[in-house]
Design a protein around this motif. Structure first.
Motif, PDB file in Angstrom:
ATOM      1  N   ALA A   3       0.828  -1.200   0.000  1.00 23.15           N
ATOM      2  CA  ALA A   3       0.000   0.000   0.000  1.00 23.15           C
ATOM      3  C   ALA A   3       0.866   1.254   0.000  1.00 23.15           C
ATOM      4  O   ALA A   3       1.988   1.270   0.534  1.00 23.15           O
ATOM      5  N   LEU A   4       0.303   2.321  -0.573  1.00 23.54           N
ATOM      6  CA  LEU A   4       1.057   3.576  -0.682  1.00 23.54           C
ATOM      7  C   LEU A   4       1.432   4.109   0.693  1.00 23.54           C
ATOM      8  O   LEU A   4       2.573   4.538   0.918  1.00 23.54           O
ATOM      9  N   ASP A   5       0.493   4.110   1.627  1.00 24.30           N
ATOM     10  CA  ASP A   5       0.792   4.635   2.965  1.00 24.30           C
ATOM     11  C   ASP A   5       1.886   3.819   3.651  1.00 24.30           C
ATOM     12  O   ASP A   5       2.684   4.361   4.425  1.00 24.30           O
ATOM     13  N   THR A   6       1.912   2.523   3.382  1.00 21.94           N
ATOM     14  CA  THR A   6       2.954   1.685   3.972  1.00 21.94           C
ATOM     15  C   THR A   6       4.329   2.111   3.485  1.00 21.94           C
ATOM     16  O   THR A   6       5.282   2.252   4.276  1.00 21.94           O
ATOM     17  N   VAL A   7       4.465   2.331   2.175  1.00 25.20           N
ATOM     18  CA  VAL A   7       5.759   2.750   1.613  1.00 25.20           C
ATOM     19  C   VAL A   7       6.145   4.126   2.127  1.00 25.20           C
ATOM     20  O   VAL A   7       7.316   4.387   2.438  1.00 25.20           O
ATOM     21  N   ALA A  90      11.989   8.095  -3.563  1.00 21.83           N
ATOM     22  CA  ALA A  90      12.213   9.378  -4.231  1.00 21.83           C
ATOM     23  C   ALA A  90      11.280   9.523  -5.438  1.00 21.83           C
ATOM     24  O   ALA A  90      10.715  10.606  -5.671  1.00 21.83           O
ATOM     25  N   GLU A  91      11.117   8.438  -6.211  1.00 23.20           N
ATOM     26  CA  GLU A  91      10.216   8.484  -7.361  1.00 23.20           C
ATOM     27  C   GLU A  91       8.769   8.718  -6.907  1.00 23.20           C
ATOM     28  O   GLU A  91       8.032   9.501  -7.514  1.00 23.20           O
ATOM     29  N   LEU A  92       8.383   8.043  -5.835  1.00 12.75           N
ATOM     30  CA  LEU A  92       7.020   8.188  -5.334  1.00 12.75           C
ATOM     31  C   LEU A  92       6.788   9.606  -4.816  1.00 12.75           C
ATOM     32  O   LEU A  92       5.769  10.237  -5.129  1.00 12.75           O
ATOM     33  N   ASP A  93       7.731  10.130  -4.037  1.00 17.19           N
ATOM     34  CA  ASP A  93       7.595  11.486  -3.507  1.00 17.19           C
ATOM     35  C   ASP A  93       7.512  12.508  -4.634  1.00 17.19           C
ATOM     36  O   ASP A  93       6.700  13.450  -4.592  1.00 17.19           O
ATOM     37  N   ALA A  94       8.361  12.348  -5.651  1.00 13.45           N
ATOM     38  CA  ALA A  94       8.362  13.294  -6.769  1.00 13.45           C
ATOM     39  C   ALA A  94       7.050  13.235  -7.540  1.00 13.45           C
ATOM     40  O   ALA A  94       6.501  14.265  -7.941  1.00 13.45           O
ATOM     41  N   GLN A 140       2.090   3.279  -9.421  1.00 13.82           N
ATOM     42  CA  GLN A 140       2.123   1.819  -9.348  1.00 13.82           C
ATOM     43  C   GLN A 140       3.540   1.291  -9.559  1.00 13.82           C
ATOM     44  O   GLN A 140       3.956   0.331  -8.903  1.00 13.82           O
ATOM     45  N   GLN A 141       4.288   1.903 -10.474  1.00 18.79           N
ATOM     46  CA  GLN A 141       5.657   1.457 -10.705  1.00 18.79           C
ATOM     47  C   GLN A 141       6.519   1.666  -9.467  1.00 18.79           C
ATOM     48  O   GLN A 141       7.326   0.800  -9.102  1.00 18.79           O
ATOM     49  N   ALA A 142       6.384   2.824  -8.819  1.00 13.48           N
ATOM     50  CA  ALA A 142       7.172   3.084  -7.607  1.00 13.48           C
ATOM     51  C   ALA A 142       6.817   2.083  -6.513  1.00 13.48           C
ATOM     52  O   ALA A 142       7.694   1.597  -5.787  1.00 13.48           O
ATOM     53  N   LEU A 143       5.529   1.752  -6.389  1.00 14.41           N
ATOM     54  CA  LEU A 143       5.115   0.780  -5.383  1.00 14.41           C
ATOM     55  C   LEU A 143       5.661  -0.606  -5.711  1.00 14.41           C
ATOM     56  O   LEU A 143       6.079  -1.343  -4.808  1.00 14.41           O
ATOM     57  N   ARG A 144       5.676  -0.969  -7.007  1.00 17.01           N
ATOM     58  CA  ARG A 144       6.236  -2.269  -7.391  1.00 17.01           C
ATOM     59  C   ARG A 144       7.729  -2.321  -7.084  1.00 17.01           C
ATOM     60  O   ARG A 144       8.243  -3.348  -6.630  1.00 17.01           O
ATOM     61  N   ALA A 145       8.438  -1.241  -7.356  1.00 17.63           N
ATOM     62  CA  ALA A 145       9.875  -1.210  -7.076  1.00 17.63           C
ATOM     63  C   ALA A 145      10.143  -1.354  -5.581  1.00 17.63           C
ATOM     64  O   ALA A 145      11.054  -2.077  -5.158  1.00 17.63           O
ATOM     65  N   ALA A 146       9.345  -0.670  -4.775  1.00 15.76           N
ATOM     66  CA  ALA A 146       9.504  -0.782  -3.329  1.00 15.76           C
ATOM     67  C   ALA A 146       9.213  -2.200  -2.855  1.00 15.76           C
ATOM     68  O   ALA A 146       9.923  -2.751  -2.008  1.00 15.76           O
ATOM     69  N   GLN A 147       8.164  -2.803  -3.403  1.00 11.30           N
ATOM     70  CA  GLN A 147       7.807  -4.165  -3.010  1.00 11.30           C
ATOM     71  C   GLN A 147       8.911  -5.147  -3.396  1.00 11.30           C
ATOM     72  O   GLN A 147       9.220  -6.072  -2.647  1.00 11.30           O
ATOM     73  N   HIS A 148       9.499  -4.942  -4.577  1.00 12.74           N
ATOM     74  CA  HIS A 148      10.574  -5.850  -5.002  1.00 12.74           C
ATOM     75  C   HIS A 148      11.776  -5.728  -4.074  1.00 12.74           C
ATOM     76  O   HIS A 148      12.397  -6.733  -3.704  1.00 12.74           O
ATOM     77  N   ALA A 149      12.130  -4.500  -3.693  1.00 10.63           N
ATOM     78  CA  ALA A 149      13.245  -4.312  -2.769  1.00 10.63           C
ATOM     79  C   ALA A 149      12.965  -4.988  -1.430  1.00 10.63           C
ATOM     80  O   ALA A 149      13.846  -5.616  -0.825  1.00 10.63           O
ATOM     81  N   ASP A 150      11.724  -4.878  -0.980  1.00  7.95           N
ATOM     82  CA  ASP A 150      11.337  -5.517   0.274  1.00  7.95           C
ATOM     83  C   ASP A 150      11.430  -7.035   0.148  1.00  7.95           C
ATOM     84  O   ASP A 150      11.878  -7.731   1.079  1.00  7.95           O
ATOM     85  N   THR A 151      11.029  -7.571  -1.009  1.00  6.63           N
ATOM     86  CA  THR A 151      11.116  -9.016  -1.242  1.00  6.63           C
ATOM     87  C   THR A 151      12.554  -9.495  -1.209  1.00  6.63           C
ATOM     88  O   THR A 151      12.871 -10.547  -0.639  1.00  6.63           O
TER      89      THR A 151
END
Length: 553
Positions: A3-7, A90-94, A140-151
């Motif tokens: 979720a966005l708020d989680t990231v 950074a991508e999500l914030d921007a 969605q791309q920023a969230l996917r990137a964050a999820q992949h890093a977490d994985t």
């Protein structure tokens, strides 16, 4: 998906701090190596108690070595994860900041962007709706990137807890190096899914991991839509040599007279055609360093598939993708198409520089499907009268077009160009979400539809060109004759003078991209984002009268 708020609540700096702390712990423990050696039972000690002491000392060393290795593994993985999370955040914030500044709302539950302004003008409302869709994709791309890093980090922690691999006996320093190597060893394959998923996966990798993917697995990224095209070019140039060696070996095996039969002859012809295609690609790339190899696929049943760009698709303000049609092959057609697109790119640059917003242009020759050939006449599903090859091409082309949009942080002016049977493939591709802003169909036997509403592109940005003496353009086999599709703007192929310069007429089916023709000028104007510079013309001729009686029209 995370979720966005989680990231937004994540703290990449804390993960980086953890990596630094663990690296310090590793150094502290490694420094105990000499003390551990000094604490070993002395050789002067004799008797059963010494054997017990030696066993205890060895067990302590192994426990310390395991601890050092685990710490090193997690430290390296946490450092990589921190870098990936920092980039994603950074991508999500921007993206969120840009959305707020320009009047868009991003729902923190769904990640969906909507227009928060009330716009009365229909054209502006339509453009803002397209931007909202782009913003949603970026989130969605920023969230996917964050999820992949977490994985990746979770995977490293599981491996640190579960590892039972033997450790080197050379000391704690060696155990630390071994653990760090294990932390860097794991390369997760790109996920399936959309080009946006692939883009997020690539952005989640550290530069070191990206370099390792290129070095070890170029086949992962060479044809992966959503990956930056400079990366795809590097990968495919490596694969070009690899595939040449493999196909050469296949050719020699098929030439064995002991195994010769009709089936072998047909397979040999396919292999030789693919090798000829690889040589054509090699010549095209050698002629100009501004050209790049964006797709290379040797797995086709009958033909080699490829895509070559003129210009930088990763940075160009204007990008066009050209799909040719019937009888196209990489071996026989690529060089001519790339030459024509080179001239088109130059003219688009001039038009955009003088009358538009400027910026560079990149044009792609997309031969990413097995186009119908004359030899296919006895196979109805492969011949040019069948929609099946176009449908297959349309699916691949849609992903390629979407990949341009997904791989970039900005939004280029993206134009789809389709000629002949390639226009049918392009029309079918544009039924999907692709990020395409404009399309030009020329010499088209039909777009696969008679209703522009079926295309995911504004109707006023869809154009067609029909030259005199082009019977294919009146075929109307795949939907209505484009001359009769409501809302489809006709552009001229006839001789004309613009700004004091004469442009020649293009006639027949194959001269639309010829240099210094009106049709080339019109296509270039659309590619450069200045369609107002084009010359309109219905382009209707005697064939359109006949097409009125075509039951497909």
């Amino acid at each position: 998906m995370t979720a966005l708020d989680t990231v937004l609540a994540w703290r990449p700096d804390a993960v980086a701090g953890l990596a630094d702390h663990l690296a310090g712990c590793r150094r502290l423990l490694v420094a105990l190596d000499d003390d551990l050696d000094a604490a070993a039972p002395p050789a002067t000690w004799a008797g059963p108690s010494r054997e017990a002491a030696l066993r205890a000392h060895d067990a302590l060393r192994r426990r310390l070595a395991t601890t050092v290795a685990e710490i090193a593994l997690v430290a390296v993985s946490a450092d990589d994860a921190a870098a990936s999370l920092t980039t994603a955040r950074a991508e999500l914030d921007a993206t969120l900041a840009w959305a707020r500044t320009h009047g868009y709302h991003v729902d923190h539950g769904t990640g969906r962007a909507t227009d928060a302004r009330c716009v009365a003008d229909d054209d502006e409302a339509r453009d803002r709706a397209l931007v909202a869709r782009e913003l949603t994709d970026r989130v969605q791309q920023a969230l996917r990137a964050a999820q992949h890093a977490d994985t990746l980090l979770a995977d490293a922690l599981h491996r640190a807890a579960a590892t039972d691999d033997p450790l080197p006996a050379a000391g704690l320093a060696a155990a630390g190096h071994a653990g760090a190597a294990r932390g860097r060893h794991r390369l997760l394959r790109p996920p399936g899914g959309t080009p946006a998923d692939a883009a997020a996966w690539w952005r989640s990798l550290t530069p070191e991991h990206q370099a390792r993917v290129l070095a070890r697995h170029p086949e992962w990224v060479g044809n992966l839509d959503g990956i930056p095209f400079a990366v795809r070019d590097q990968a495919n140039r490596v694969l070009l040599d690899r595939y040449r060696e493999e196909l050469t070996a296949q050719r020699e095996a098929l030439r064995d007279p002991d195994n010769w039969d009709l089936d072998t002859a047909e397979r040999l012809a396919v292999v030789e055609g693919k090798l000829a295609g690889l040589e054509a690609i090699t010549r095209v790339l050698a002629e100009d360093p501004a050209r790049s190899l964006l797709l290379l696929d040797v797995t086709g049943t009958h033909q080699l598939k490829a895509a070559v760009a003129v210009g930088d698709v990763d940075t160009a303000a204007h990008v066009a993708v050209f799909t040719p049609g019937f009888t196209t092959t990489v071996a026989g057609s690529l060089e001519d198409h790339v030459g024509s697109l080179d001239a088109l790119r130059a003219r688009a640059d001039r038009e955009g520089g003088r009358f538009g917003s400027g910026g560079s242009t990149a044009v792609v020759a997309w031969l990413g499907y097995e186009a119908p050939q004359w030899a296919d006449w006895d196979e109805p599903r492969r011949f040019v009268t069948s929609e099946a090859p176009a449908a297959s091409a349309g699916a691949g082309l849609a992903r390629f077009l979407h990949g341009i949009d997904a791989s970039r942080h900005d939004d280029p002016n993206l134009t789809a160009l389709g000629h002949s049977y390639g226009s049918t493939a392009t029309g079918l591709a544009l039924r999907h979400q692709t990020g395409v802003d404009a399309a030009v169909f020329f010499g088209s036997p039909g777009l696969g539809t008679s209703d522009l509403g079926d295309l995911d592109i504004p109707a006023d940005r869809v154009f067609r060109i029909e030259a005199r003496n082009d019977p294919i353009a009146d075929f109307g086999h795949f939907g209505s004759d484009p001359s009769h599709v409501v809302g489809l703007t006709g552009l001229s192929a006839r001789e004309t003078t613009i700004d004091g310069q004469r442009y020649a007429e293009s006639t027949g089916h194959s001269a639309y991209l010829r240099d210094r023709t009106t049709s080339q000028h019109n296509i270039a104007a659309v590619v450069a984002g200045v369609p107002s510079r084009s010359v309109q013309d219905s382009g209707r001729g005697w064939g359109d009268v006949i097409s009125m009686f075509n039951p497909n029209t």
